[in-house]
Design a protein around this motif. Structure first.
Motif: not given
Length: 416
Positions: A216-221, A223-226
């Motif tokens: 599964v690939r997730l964007s850094l954006q 991941l950084q969205d709390n």
């Protein structure tokens, strides 16, 4: 406040009562159903189906939600006064926080204490595209792993009814077997020697196949969205993927490089007659129930797919009464001829020569070996040029039939 589940149960109960009243009225007057009554019956049956689906959907959601709400409570006060359960809860909460931080930010985004917690729960798995600091799989927190397991149960069905054994490692698991049912005692005459009768023991073994969720690939954006509950979302995706793979094998796995399914080599208790359609009769279901010994029947249940259930719900007894008995009470399952029905869409759909129904004590008939501690890998550098991070989870599991006498299948006859 009345819950949605209770309202759905009440709706199902009212609809069922309406259908019974239509039938009772025609029986009292000694006639067939009128066209208007048939239309009312068909409409009520459609409402009953919709209400039953709502009940099943909300009960499944309640099981998943119960695990998600089982959050760890951290005790406040003097640590010296904590009991072992409180200390374990505190440790679990700390590890869950560390795992969440690792999932979002990688090893460079965790504190020294969190890094030590993760490293103490790591298995070394080298991945060429990862940096040395992130080469390893970390055990999924206990409550998160429980949600994955619940998701697997929801997708299958057999996993929740089978005898599940959890082990710390994946070494071969052996256990003895014995079938002494054909041996009986005897009356001993006076001054006579007792006859010998040996006990024959066998052995079965379970390994541990590795099931992966794939990548599964997730964007850094993201991941950084709390504000985004990434851990819950990713856990659900991992559980769904692994659950789909496991569910199919638990029913019809070949036993070669995968678990052997419950239906794969099960003994046919009943074989249907030759028919142009995949039919099953009232007598077939009765014969299927009685194809297993009464010793197993107390805890036995039917196993079929949703398509099989649809076929069975249309069956009626000799007095025209439906065999299906919808539940009207929370926690009480709907029944078919007095026995619960387990729905698993991995069971073959009704078709000529297909084993579309099973009946028996699944806990006695089937054993699942699950290795504790599902794990997750985080690939930071492999997709760095896409500003993405890769994740995959894996669990180890095997399964096999145990007591073959506890379960039988119904096999449709040949096509006419």
């Amino acid at each position: 406040m009345t819950t949605l589940l209770q309202r759905a149960l009440d709706t199902r109960a009212r609809t069922w009562s309406q259908m019974q009243e239509i039938q009772a009225t025609a029986e009292r007057e000694g006639r067939d159903l009128t066209a208007e009554e048939r239309a009312s019956w068909d409409a009520a049956e459609a409402d009953l189906t919709a209400a039953s689906q709502d009940v099943e959907r909300m009960e499944r959601m309640a099981r998943l939600d119960a695990v998600q709400r089982d959050s760890v409570v951290v005790a406040i006060g003097d640590a010296a006064g904590e009991n072992p359960e409180d200390r374990q809860a505190t440790a679990d909460a700390q590890y869950r926080d560390a795992f969440e931080a690792f999932t979002r930010r990688g090893m460079n985004g965790v504190t020294t204490e969190q890094r030590q917690l993760l490293m103490s729960n790591q298995t070394e798995i080298r991945a060429g595209a990862t940096s040395p600091g992130s080469a390893g799989g970390y055990f999924i927190p206990t409550d998160t792993l429980a949600r994955i397991t619940e998701t697997m149960k929801a997708y299958g069905g057999l996993l929740g009814a089978a005898n599940v054994i959890t082990t710390a490692s994946g070494n071969p698991l052996n256990w003895p077997t014995n079938d002494d049912t054909s041996n009986v005692g005897a009356i001993l005459a006076e001054n006579s020697q007792i006859t010998e009768q040996d006990v024959t023991l066998g052995q079965k073994s379970l390994g541990a196949y590795t099931y992966t969720s794939k990548l599964v690939r997730l964007s850094l954006q993201l991941l950084q969205d709390n504000a985004f509950n990434m851990e819950s979302w990713l856990t659900r995706k991992l559980g769904e993927r692994i659950g789909r793979a496991v569910a199919a094998h638990l029913v019809t796995g070949t036993g070669t490089n995968q678990p052997e399914g419950l239906f794969t080599n099960a003994t046919a208790g009943v074989t249907g007659g030759v028919s142009a359609t995949a039919a099953i009769t009232y007598d077939d279901l009765i014969d299927l129930q009685h194809s297993i010994d009464p010793a197993y029947r107390t805890s036995a249940q039917f196993v079929t797919s949703d398509a099989g259930l649809k076929l069975a719900r249309k069956l009626k007894d000799g007095d025209g009464r439906p065999l299906w008995e919808p539940s009207v009470q929370i926690g009480t399952p709907s029944a078919l001829l007095g026995s619960p029905v387990l729905i698993d869409n991995g069971v073959p759909a009704p078709a000529p020569e297909a084993a579309s129904f099973g009946f028996g004590d699944i806990n006695a008939a089937y054993v699942v070996r699950q290795v504790a501690g599902g794990q997750m890998m985080r690939l930071e550098e492999r997709y760095a040029d896409y500003l993405q991070v890769g994740f995959f989870g894996f669990m180890r599991l095997d399964a096999a039939p145990d007591d073959g006498s506890a379960f039988r299948t119904f096999v449709h006859g040949d096509a006419a």
